[in-house]
Enzyme design. Structure first.
Site, PDB file in Angstrom:
ATOM      1  N   ASP A   1      -6.817   5.206   4.159  1.00  0.00           N
ATOM      2  CA  ASP A   1      -7.547   4.433   3.160  1.00  0.00           C
ATOM      3  C   ASP A   1      -7.581   2.945   3.503  1.00  0.00           C
ATOM      4  OD1 ASP A   1      -8.214   6.599   1.548  1.00  0.00           O
ATOM      5  OD2 ASP A   1      -6.357   6.488   0.414  1.00  0.00           O
TER       6      ASP A   1
ATOM      7  N   SER B   1      -0.119   1.332  -9.746  1.00  0.00           N
ATOM      8  CA  SER B   1       1.295   0.996  -9.587  1.00  0.00           C
ATOM      9  C   SER B   1       1.765   0.024 -10.656  1.00  0.00           C
ATOM     10  CB  SER B   1       1.536   0.393  -8.195  1.00  0.00           C
ATOM     11  OG  SER B   1       1.234   1.325  -7.177  1.00  0.00           O
TER      12      SER B   1
ATOM     13  N   ALA C   1     -12.860   2.324  -7.846  1.00  0.00           N
ATOM     14  CA  ALA C   1     -12.384   2.754  -6.527  1.00  0.00           C
ATOM     15  C   ALA C   1     -10.967   2.281  -6.269  1.00  0.00           C
ATOM     16  CB  ALA C   1     -13.320   2.233  -5.440  1.00  0.00           C
TER      17      ALA C   1
END
Length: 257
Positions: free
Chosen positions: A44, A162, A154
């Site tokens: 990613d 987090s 996205a």
């Protein structure tokens, strides 16, 4: 499919480089500046780098990622077989980036794009003291925290998640406004806003409590103010295999333990 010109980009990892050798042997490739689409090999993080390179182009082209990294949340599965057929059948998802307009305490101005999030972070041990405005209205006169961020759909499963921010469906036309370790107001946990919202942050004590602004990985230090909006003029395009249900994967992340 043969009429579409493909370019290949690979992360420097051994696995991605070995995969690139295999693909170069089996398919024809052109320089990225001449390509109609990019095939990106990696994780990613590398896909994010590839998309940022697209933002510097006058005509961003679609990107088809294949996972040779760790998580690969935004990537398709790796296979060297039937690549042209996969690209022909691929579905497209548009990803409009954020635009951060930052002004430093010295008066310098920086305009930086972000695909995942824009974060305002404390630079020292002192907590940041930040005023938060939404569409010109002060909604938080003083947010005392380690930082605060604005995330796209996205990017909502990355740093935002987090920091206990919400996961947003990919085509929801929303952004997440999420505090990072808030101290005051202690009970504020963030907001979900329309992606047409203009969000403005002002450092209330930039000398004693300096803050930096980070657009994905690009940092501007000693911030006075930043404004964050969605840039609709330069949307990016991701390509996915038809069976790659990204929205479903994003939704199911809310139930991950």
């Amino acid at each position: 499919m043969s009429e579409r010109l493909m370019a290949l980009a690979a992360s420097p990892t051994d696995a991605a480089q070995a995969a690139a050798v295999e693909l170069r042997r089996r398919y024809e490739w052109v320089d990225p500046r001449k390509a109609d689409l990019i095939v990106a090999l990696g994780g990613d993080g590398f896909l994010l780098q590839t998309l940022h390179a697209m933002l510097d182009r006058h005509r961003p082209v679609p990107v088809f990622g294949m996972n040779l990294g760790t998580v690969g949340f935004l990537m398709n599965s790796w296979s060297p077989d039937l690549l042209e057929a996969r690209l022909l059948a691929a579905k497209t998802i548009k990803v409009p980036p954020l635009r951060m307009e930052a002004v430093t305490v010295e008066g310098e101005r920086h305009t930086v794009p972000a695909i995942n999030e824009v974060s305002l972070l404390r630079e020292t041990r002192q907590a940041a003291s930040i005023e938060v405005c939404v569409d010109g209205r002060v909604v938080l006169p003083e947010l005392v925290c380690d930082g605060v961020l604005v995330a796209t759909p996205a990017g909502s499963t990355a740093y935002n998640f987090s920091a206990h921010g919400p996961i947003l469906p990919l085509e929801s036309a929303l952004v997440a406004l999420t505090p990072i370790s808030p101290f005051r107001p202690r009970r504020w946990r963030g907001a979900i806003l329309s992606d047409r919202t203009r969000i403005r942050f002002r450092a209330l004590d930039p000398v004693k409590r300096p803050v930096s602004a980070v657009a994905d990985q690009r940092e501007v230090r000693d911030i006075d103010t930043i404004e964050v909006t969605i840039d609709r003029s330069n949307p990016l395009t991701l390509l996915f295999d038809p069976e790659h249900a990204l929205d479903d994967r994003i939704a199911m992340e809310q139930f991950a333990i």
